[in-house]
Write a protein that holds these residues in place. Structure first.
Motif, PDB file in Angstrom:
ATOM      1  N   THR A   1     -11.480  18.308-112.814  1.00 17.30           N
ATOM      2  CA  THR A   1     -10.322  19.025-112.275  1.00 17.30           C
ATOM      3  C   THR A   1      -9.016  18.520-112.882  1.00 17.30           C
ATOM      4  N   GLU A   2      -8.984  17.250-113.291  1.00 20.63           N
ATOM      5  CA  GLU A   2      -7.776  16.732-113.939  1.00 20.63           C
ATOM      6  C   GLU A   2      -7.478  17.500-115.218  1.00 20.63           C
ATOM      7  N   SER A   3      -8.518  17.881-115.960  1.00 15.11           N
ATOM      8  CA  SER A   3      -8.285  18.601-117.213  1.00 15.11           C
ATOM      9  C   SER A   3      -7.737  20.000-116.933  1.00 15.11           C
ATOM     10  N   LEU A   4      -8.182  20.621-115.848  1.00 16.64           N
ATOM     11  CA  LEU A   4      -7.648  21.941-115.483  1.00 16.64           C
ATOM     12  C   LEU A   4      -6.180  21.841-115.100  1.00 16.64           C
ATOM     13  N   GLN A   5      -5.832  20.801-114.338  1.00 13.55           N
ATOM     14  CA  GLN A   5      -4.429  20.598-113.965  1.00 13.55           C
ATOM     15  C   GLN A   5      -3.582  20.306-115.195  1.00 13.55           C
ATOM     16  N   ALA A   6      -4.094  19.480-116.101  1.00 14.28           N
ATOM     17  CA  ALA A   6      -3.360  19.141-117.315  1.00 14.28           C
ATOM     18  C   ALA A   6      -3.117  20.397-118.160  1.00 14.28           C
ATOM     19  N   HIS A   7      -4.125  21.255-118.250  1.00 13.18           N
ATOM     20  CA  HIS A   7      -3.977  22.495-119.002  1.00 13.18           C
ATOM     21  C   HIS A   7      -2.904  23.380-118.367  1.00 13.18           C
ATOM     22  N   ALA A   8      -2.862  23.427-117.032  1.00 16.48           N
ATOM     23  CA  ALA A   8      -1.861  24.223-116.330  1.00 16.48           C
ATOM     24  C   ALA A   8      -0.442  23.717-116.617  1.00 16.48           C
TER      25      ALA A   8
ATOM     26  N   GLY B   1       0.395  22.294-119.414  1.00 14.04           N
ATOM     27  CA  GLY B   1       0.627  22.396-120.847  1.00 14.04           C
ATOM     28  C   GLY B   1       0.462  21.085-121.597  1.00 14.04           C
ATOM     29  N   LEU B   2      -0.262  20.135-121.039  1.00 16.04           N
ATOM     30  CA  LEU B   2      -0.472  18.861-121.713  1.00 16.04           C
ATOM     31  C   LEU B   2      -1.540  19.009-122.787  1.00 16.04           C
ATOM     32  N   ARG B   3      -1.390  18.264-123.865  1.00 13.82           N
ATOM     33  CA  ARG B   3      -2.319  18.310-124.987  1.00 13.82           C
ATOM     34  C   ARG B   3      -3.110  17.012-125.052  1.00 13.82           C
ATOM     35  N   GLU B   4      -4.412  17.099-124.905  1.00  6.82           N
ATOM     36  CA  GLU B   4      -5.312  15.944-124.961  1.00  6.82           C
ATOM     37  C   GLU B   4      -4.814  14.775-124.113  1.00  6.82           C
ATOM     38  N   PRO B   5      -4.593  14.980-122.821  1.00  6.44           N
ATOM     39  CA  PRO B   5      -4.107  13.884-121.983  1.00  6.44           C
ATOM     40  C   PRO B   5      -5.168  12.808-121.797  1.00  6.44           C
ATOM     41  N   ALA B   6      -4.711  11.578-121.616  1.00  5.63           N
ATOM     42  CA  ALA B   6      -5.608  10.445-121.407  1.00  5.63           C
ATOM     43  C   ALA B   6      -4.901   9.406-120.543  1.00  5.63           C
TER      44      ALA B   6
ATOM     45  N   ARG C   1       0.900  13.917-129.398  1.00  7.99           N
ATOM     46  CA  ARG C   1       2.216  14.292-129.889  1.00  7.99           C
ATOM     47  C   ARG C   1       2.102  15.507-130.806  1.00  7.99           C
ATOM     48  N   VAL C   2       3.029  16.455-130.635  1.00  5.57           N
ATOM     49  CA  VAL C   2       3.078  17.632-131.491  1.00  5.57           C
ATOM     50  C   VAL C   2       4.390  17.592-132.246  1.00  5.57           C
ATOM     51  N   GLU C   3       4.299  17.613-133.557  1.00  8.76           N
ATOM     52  CA  GLU C   3       5.514  17.586-134.385  1.00  8.76           C
ATOM     53  C   GLU C   3       6.204  18.954-134.331  1.00  8.76           C
ATOM     54  N   ALA C   4       7.520  18.914-134.354  1.00 16.92           N
ATOM     55  CA  ALA C   4       8.298  20.150-134.355  1.00 16.92           C
ATOM     56  C   ALA C   4       8.125  20.878-135.689  1.00 16.92           C
ATOM     57  N   ILE C   5       8.144  22.201-135.629  1.00 17.13           N
ATOM     58  CA  ILE C   5       7.968  22.999-136.850  1.00 17.13           C
ATOM     59  C   ILE C   5       9.310  23.333-137.444  1.00 17.13           C
TER      60      ILE C   5
END
Length: 125
Positions: A60-67, A69-74, A121-125
């Protein structure tokens, strides 16, 4: 021999064994630098390597993280690192992946363990 004597330490109601610190990371902290043109740029100072326990979120933590907008949370558990802040960057040594720190928790406020929430981390485009 007691569990405390065997190296186990309480963290958030759970037991942590220093032998579980199997992932090597580097901690980078931001510094402001002045460019030759007089502007500011952000550079990062390497605060050194340390070992941690790395647990990717699941269930359920992964579903909440997706909601959110987190990317590969740990969640990382590591020995207390005084330079670690919410504006720091964690670099996983095995693949060089960079992660932004979401939160830092000094477990039981005793300055021995930290639990850190991170996301890729996502680099800016």
């Amino acid at each position: 021999m007691s569990r405390q004597a065997a190296g186990y330490t309480r963290t958030s109601g759970k037991r942590a064994n220093p032998g579980q610190l199997t992932v090597k990371i580097r901690v980078l902290t931001p510094e402001a630098a002045i460019t030759p043109e007089g502007g500011q740029s952000r550079t990062y100072r390497d605060e050194g390597a340390t070992w941690c326990r790395w647990v990717n979120v699941h269930g359920t933590e992964s579903l909440q993280a997706h909601a959110y907008g987190l990317r590969e949370p740990a969640t990382l558990t590591l020995r207390f690192h005084p330079a670690l802040r919410t504006d720091s960057v964690i670099v996983r040594a095995s693949d060089g992946a960079q992660f932004d720190v979401i939160s830092v928790d000094n477990v039981e406020e005793c300055g021995f363990w930290q639990e850190v929430k991170v996301q890729r981390r996502v680099e800016a485009i």
